[in-house]
Design a protein around this motif. Structure first.
Motif, mmCIF file in Angstrom:
data_model
loop_
_atom_site.group_PDB
_atom_site.id
_atom_site.type_symbol
_atom_site.label_atom_id
_atom_site.label_comp_id
_atom_site.label_asym_id
_atom_site.label_seq_id
_atom_site.Cartn_x
_atom_site.Cartn_y
_atom_site.Cartn_z
ATOM 1 N N GLN A 156 0.670 -1.087 0.150
ATOM 2 C CA GLN A 156 0.110 -0.365 -0.288
ATOM 3 C C GLN A 156 0.548 1.497 -0.037
ATOM 4 O O GLN A 156 1.506 1.646 0.942
ATOM 5 N N PHE A 157 1.148 2.150 -1.506
ATOM 6 C CA PHE A 157 1.953 2.703 -1.834
ATOM 7 C C PHE A 157 1.303 4.629 -0.592
ATOM 8 O O PHE A 157 -0.174 4.934 -1.178
ATOM 9 N N GLN A 158 1.857 5.670 -0.418
ATOM 10 C CA GLN A 158 1.831 7.039 -0.408
ATOM 11 C C GLN A 158 2.653 7.548 -0.701
ATOM 12 O O GLN A 158 3.920 6.770 -0.572
ATOM 13 N N MET A 159 2.536 8.544 -1.767
ATOM 14 C CA MET A 159 3.757 9.184 -1.781
ATOM 15 C C MET A 159 3.325 11.031 -2.773
ATOM 16 O O MET A 159 2.576 11.257 -2.711
ATOM 17 N N THR A 160 4.715 11.631 -1.690
ATOM 18 C CA THR A 160 4.837 12.636 -1.647
ATOM 19 C C THR A 160 5.763 13.262 -2.775
ATOM 20 O O THR A 160 6.526 12.511 -3.021
ATOM 21 N N LEU A 161 5.244 13.909 -3.771
ATOM 22 C CA LEU A 161 6.338 14.355 -5.214
ATOM 23 C C LEU A 161 6.099 16.044 -5.021
ATOM 24 O O LEU A 161 5.463 16.889 -4.938
ATOM 25 N N THR A 162 7.884 16.239 -5.460
ATOM 26 C CA THR A 162 8.240 17.705 -4.874
ATOM 27 C C THR A 162 8.821 18.320 -6.522
ATOM 28 O O THR A 162 9.602 17.361 -7.223
ATOM 29 N N ALA A 163 7.982 18.666 -7.037
ATOM 30 C CA ALA A 163 8.463 19.500 -8.545
ATOM 31 C C ALA A 163 8.913 21.008 -9.152
ATOM 32 O O ALA A 163 8.533 21.688 -8.350
ATOM 33 N N PRO A 164 8.996 21.332 -9.912
ATOM 34 C CA PRO A 164 8.924 22.687 -10.206
ATOM 35 C C PRO A 164 7.405 23.045 -10.436
ATOM 36 O O PRO A 164 5.844 22.620 -10.687
ATOM 37 N N LYS A 165 6.925 24.746 -9.452
ATOM 38 C CA LYS A 165 5.883 24.533 -9.277
ATOM 39 C C LYS A 165 5.150 25.050 -10.530
ATOM 40 O O LYS A 165 3.217 24.955 -10.195
ATOM 41 N N ASN A 166 5.730 25.129 -11.677
ATOM 42 C CA ASN A 166 4.594 25.479 -12.721
ATOM 43 C C ASN A 166 3.610 23.840 -13.552
ATOM 44 O O ASN A 166 2.996 24.307 -14.082
ATOM 45 N N LEU A 167 3.978 22.790 -12.593
ATOM 46 C CA LEU A 167 4.136 21.616 -13.246
ATOM 47 C C LEU A 167 2.646 21.280 -12.761
ATOM 48 O O LEU A 167 3.485 21.150 -11.344
ATOM 49 N N ARG A 168 1.703 20.443 -13.343
ATOM 50 C CA ARG A 168 0.666 20.155 -12.504
ATOM 51 C C ARG A 168 1.036 18.514 -12.682
ATOM 52 O O ARG A 168 1.302 17.654 -13.321
ATOM 53 N N VAL A 169 1.175 17.633 -11.672
ATOM 54 C CA VAL A 169 1.957 16.360 -10.837
ATOM 55 C C VAL A 169 0.456 15.930 -10.629
ATOM 56 O O VAL A 169 -0.868 16.104 -10.017
ATOM 57 N N ILE A 170 0.350 14.536 -11.032
ATOM 58 C CA ILE A 170 -0.201 13.566 -11.033
ATOM 59 C C ILE A 170 -0.251 11.972 -10.807
ATOM 60 O O ILE A 170 1.563 11.676 -11.259
ATOM 61 N N ALA A 171 -0.558 10.981 -9.787
ATOM 62 C CA ALA A 171 0.464 10.098 -9.293
ATOM 63 C C ALA A 171 -1.414 8.905 -8.777
ATOM 64 O O ALA A 171 -2.014 9.975 -8.940
ATOM 65 N N ASN A 172 -1.069 7.802 -8.399
ATOM 66 C CA ASN A 172 -2.147 6.846 -8.089
ATOM 67 C C ASN A 172 -2.557 7.789 -7.061
ATOM 68 O O ASN A 172 -1.878 8.053 -6.030
ATOM 69 N N GLY A 173 -3.843 7.289 -6.743
ATOM 70 C CA GLY A 173 -4.238 7.190 -5.624
ATOM 71 C C GLY A 173 -5.425 9.046 -5.663
ATOM 72 O O GLY A 173 -5.189 9.493 -6.161
ATOM 73 N N LYS A 174 -5.260 8.805 -4.508
ATOM 74 C CA LYS A 174 -6.329 10.478 -4.126
ATOM 75 C C LYS A 174 -5.579 11.001 -3.956
ATOM 76 O O LYS A 174 -4.630 11.466 -3.019
ATOM 77 N N LEU A 175 -5.613 12.389 -4.098
ATOM 78 C CA LEU A 175 -4.856 13.803 -4.211
ATOM 79 C C LEU A 175 -5.622 14.702 -2.717
ATOM 80 O O LEU A 175 -6.163 14.943 -2.214
ATOM 81 N N THR A 176 -4.386 13.890 -1.788
ATOM 82 C CA THR A 176 -4.407 13.886 0.067
ATOM 83 C C THR A 176 -4.513 15.835 -0.051
ATOM 84 O O THR A 176 -4.919 15.762 1.126
ATOM 85 N N TYR A 199 5.094 -2.691 -9.757
ATOM 86 C CA TYR A 199 5.951 -1.505 -11.036
ATOM 87 C C TYR A 199 4.452 -0.476 -11.283
ATOM 88 O O TYR A 199 4.204 -0.386 -12.803
ATOM 89 N N LEU A 200 3.216 -0.730 -11.057
ATOM 90 C CA LEU A 200 2.318 0.150 -11.513
ATOM 91 C C LEU A 200 2.309 1.107 -10.748
ATOM 92 O O LEU A 200 1.068 2.309 -10.623
ATOM 93 N N LEU A 201 3.257 1.343 -9.970
ATOM 94 C CA LEU A 201 3.191 2.961 -9.793
ATOM 95 C C LEU A 201 3.533 4.096 -10.718
ATOM 96 O O LEU A 201 4.764 3.150 -11.181
#
Length: 696
Positions: A156-176, A199-201
């Protein structure tokens, strides 16, 4: 042998043996993962941290994770530093782990992935096209996250991604949540509720807007698109809610994840990838309403969605059971198309698959569905046909109930073909031994049974088999194609009649086809070698059809057949760009440059535009076509050669293979070879090894 050499020998031997062992670690069960990843586009690298929790089933003295080319700055077990060994492929923890005890593992690392994470648009002069996305197909997530190449380890994965502010970030699961991480960066946090194979992450970052929909069962559906493509949202994502609602009802098991998102990305490696709840797909499927006729996302949409049950909810144990993924997703996508487009469409899909597979068998290249190294044609198409025939064998009600029992029994777990067949046999009280031998084990095809099913399913296919049988008879009469044409309303049959019998079809059929208001039927008229036997004015009318492929083929055919009218045909199509790969525009530019007397003062402008399409700012499809036209008609500028040389290292293996093959041809020419050698000096050294080897 000194102690250092002994140690190195031991470590090398240890990892070689470890690589031979099954990836499973039955003595431990990883439960959760809390991931934090910061993406650094300027260096194409990542820095990350992950906290795993796991339970020990049987006492052991080590545990490993797959981790490719990673540098670890912190390795802690239950918050304490732990002895570990790192290779190019794994990290191994050395510690006595006690039975029935729970542990926490903390890792901090950095990596510059050689694959799996792709940085698009960061080195060109175009603003706003920057992307970062992943493709973990099978076992590659371990190139950016210490994880598990083994599909049987579900977490069961939880993920926080840090990226340049101008980009929208999409990943598995619900945006919390999302928040600013610094002046230039933003954090995005996503949470999964159920375990899945690593492999599905996945994640994608880019300049996106979104369309929010909701299924009948209340599942949020989010379709992403580039801001410039707002008018393409409807044709691209057409039928999305209908497909979702149909599959949920047809399968009979509720959609297993919190939401479903679809994200187009540039230069994707495949048509699409069914990451859990978050499908990434090629932006070549982002189309306008005209292109939809020729190329659309409907089948890929349904296929990747079906994987959310078949592959994601229930996952194969290994590649020998790959039918459980691709055959099932292909079959259910066909069922969705049947719901949308009708019975005739569905059975002709199966028939075309059957023809391709039959040809492979006749060529001695048939494959078993249980062959781990079988081709996509086998896993996808033969797999779908097998399920169609299994449903007929056990009956509709038993099939649907068996599918439901299978999915519920192995939900969030792994299964084998034997597991599935045992459930189907039990639910239907049917011996499936012969079915397994005929469809799964055998490299042949039970053609007679399948043809019977196809004829039973679609009247137009009964007509087809009757016609082909008559044509094959030694004493056959001339084909009465008008009679066959009038016996059916099937567009599929009529297209087949034109395409397969083009040299001999009667003038009446040609007239009927041109008079039809069905674009695919008219299109088939120019998918032949010579259109000069058709009425010229009728072929010219095809230039006005709402089909970019029809326009492309009609323009080329007319330009070749009627040289005296070339300028007229170019004028009629000068403002048509075509499909996302610019198929019409590229052909038009080529023909405009080759046509004597056509806008001569603009010829250089046309050529400059054509040769500009080899640049990396365009899709691989566009670039490939531009390289092809230039090679056939004009040759290459230095800029084109540099684009081609750089393409030999492209992340898309299909495009890389094309570029290398074309380069091989050019290197046989001494002039080109000398030019390429000179240009090689201008490239970065880390990008020249392949090219240098070719020149040596």
């Amino acid at each position: 042998m000194n102690s250092i050499m002994v140690f190195r020998f031991f470590i090398g031997f240890f990892f070689s043996v470890l690589g031979l062992l099954a990836q499973q670690q039955p003595s431990v069960d990883f439960l959760t993962a809390d991931i934090s990843v910061q993406v650094h586009p300027e260096s194409k690298s990542l820095s990350g941290a992950v906290t795993y929790t796991f339970k020990v089933i049987e006492g052991i003295d080590s545990v490993f994770l797959d981790a490719h080319h990673m540098n670890f700055s912190e390795v802690r077990l239950n918050r304490k530093k732990v002895g570990h060994t790192v290779s190019d492929e794994k990290i191994v923890l050395h510690h006595n782990l006690k039975k029935d005890k729970a542990y926490t593992l903390d890792l901090a690392y950095e990596c510059t992935p050689k694959q799996t994470v792709y940085f698009i648009g960061w080195s060109d002069a175009v603003t706003g096209n920057e992307q970062v996305w992943t493709q973990g197909q099978g076992k590659y997530t371990s190139h950016w996250l210490p994880s598990f190449d083994d599909m049987t380890e579900k977490v069961q994965f939880q993920m926080t991604l840090t990226a340049p502010k101008n980009l929208r970030v999409i990943a598995n699961g619900k945006l919390t949540g999302s928040k600013n991480a610094s002046k230039d960066e933003k954090q995005w946090s996503y949470s999964m509720q159920e375990p899945m194979s690593s492999y599905l992450l996945a994640f994608a970052m880019g300049n996106y807007n979104s369309q929010a929909l909701v299924s009948e069962s209340g599942i949020p559906l989010v379709n992403y698109y580039y801001p410039a493509d707002s008018l393409r949202v409807e044709p691209t994502y057409r039928y999305t809610t209908r497909i979702f609602d149909f599959l949920e009802k047809e399968i009979g098991v509720a959609y297993p994840w919190q939401n479903y998102k679809q994200v187009p990305v540039k230069d994707f490696l495949y048509a699409g990838m069914e990451n859990t709840g978050t499908t990434l797909f090629s932006d070549s499927y982002v189309v306008d309403s005209i292109a939809y006729i020729d190329v659309n996302y409907v089948n890929v949409n349904a296929h990747e969605l079906a994987h959310q049950w078949f592959g994601n909810l229930v996952t194969e144990t290994d590649s020998e059971n790959h039918w459980l993924h691709e055959g099932f997703a292909t079959y259910y996508a066909y069922l969705a198309e049947k719901e949308l487009f009708g019975n005739d469409h569905y059975y002709w899909k199966l028939y075309r698959s059957y023809r391709r597979l039959r040809q492979k068998v006749e060529e001695g290249e048939g494959e078993s569905l249980l062959d781990a190294h079988a081709s996509s044609l086998t896993f996808y198409e033969k797999g779908a046909l097998a399920l169609h025939m299994l449903r007929e064998k056990v009956g509709d009600a038993n099939f649907r109930k068996g599918i439901q029992v299978y999915l519920r029994t192995f939900a969030y777990k792994n299964a084998t073909v034997s597991h599935f067949l045992d459930i189907m046999a039990s639910r239907s009280k049917t011996d499936l031994t012969q079915f397994k031998n005929d469809w799964l084990v055998s490299t042949k095809l039970p053609g007679e049974a399948l043809e019977s099913s196809l004829q039973k399913g679609a009247a137009s296919l009964r007509l087809l088999f009757e016609m082909e049988k008559r044509n094959a008879a030694p004493e056959k009469d001339s084909l009465d194609d008008v009679d066959y044409w009038n016996k059916t309303e099937s567009v599929h049959f009529k297209r087949y009649l034109i395409s397969e019998h083009a040299p001999t079809i009667s003038p009446e059929i040609v007239e009927l086809a041109f008079a039809a208001d069905t674009i695919p039927l008219r299109q088939s008229l120019v998918m032949v070698d010579d259109i000069s036997k058709y009425p010229k004015e009728k072929v010219v009318s095809l230039l006005q059809d709402n089909s970019y492929r029809t326009i492309e083929n009609a323009l080329l055919q007319l330009w070749v057949a009627y040289p005296e009218d070339r300028s007229q045909y170019l004028e009629a199509t000068k403002n048509v760009e075509g499909l996302p790969n610019k198929n019409v525009r590229l052909l038009w530019l080529t023909l405009a440059c080759l046509t004597d007397g056509y806008n001569g003062r603009l010829t250089k402008q046309y050529f400059d535009e054509l040769q500009g399409y080899t640049s990396s700012i365009y899709s691989t499809e566009t670039r490939r076509m531009a390289f092809g036209y230039l090679n056939e008609a004009f040759g290459f500028t230095d800029t084109n050669l540099l684009d081609l040389m750089q393409a030999t290292g492209h992340h898309s293996w299909q495009f890389k293979k094309f570029a290398r093959a074309l380069l091989d041809v050019l290197l046989k020419d001494d002039v080109y070879k000398e030019r390429i050698a000179g240009l090689l000096k201008t490239l970065e050294k880390n990008k020249t090894s392949y090219l240098q080897n070719k020149l040596d």
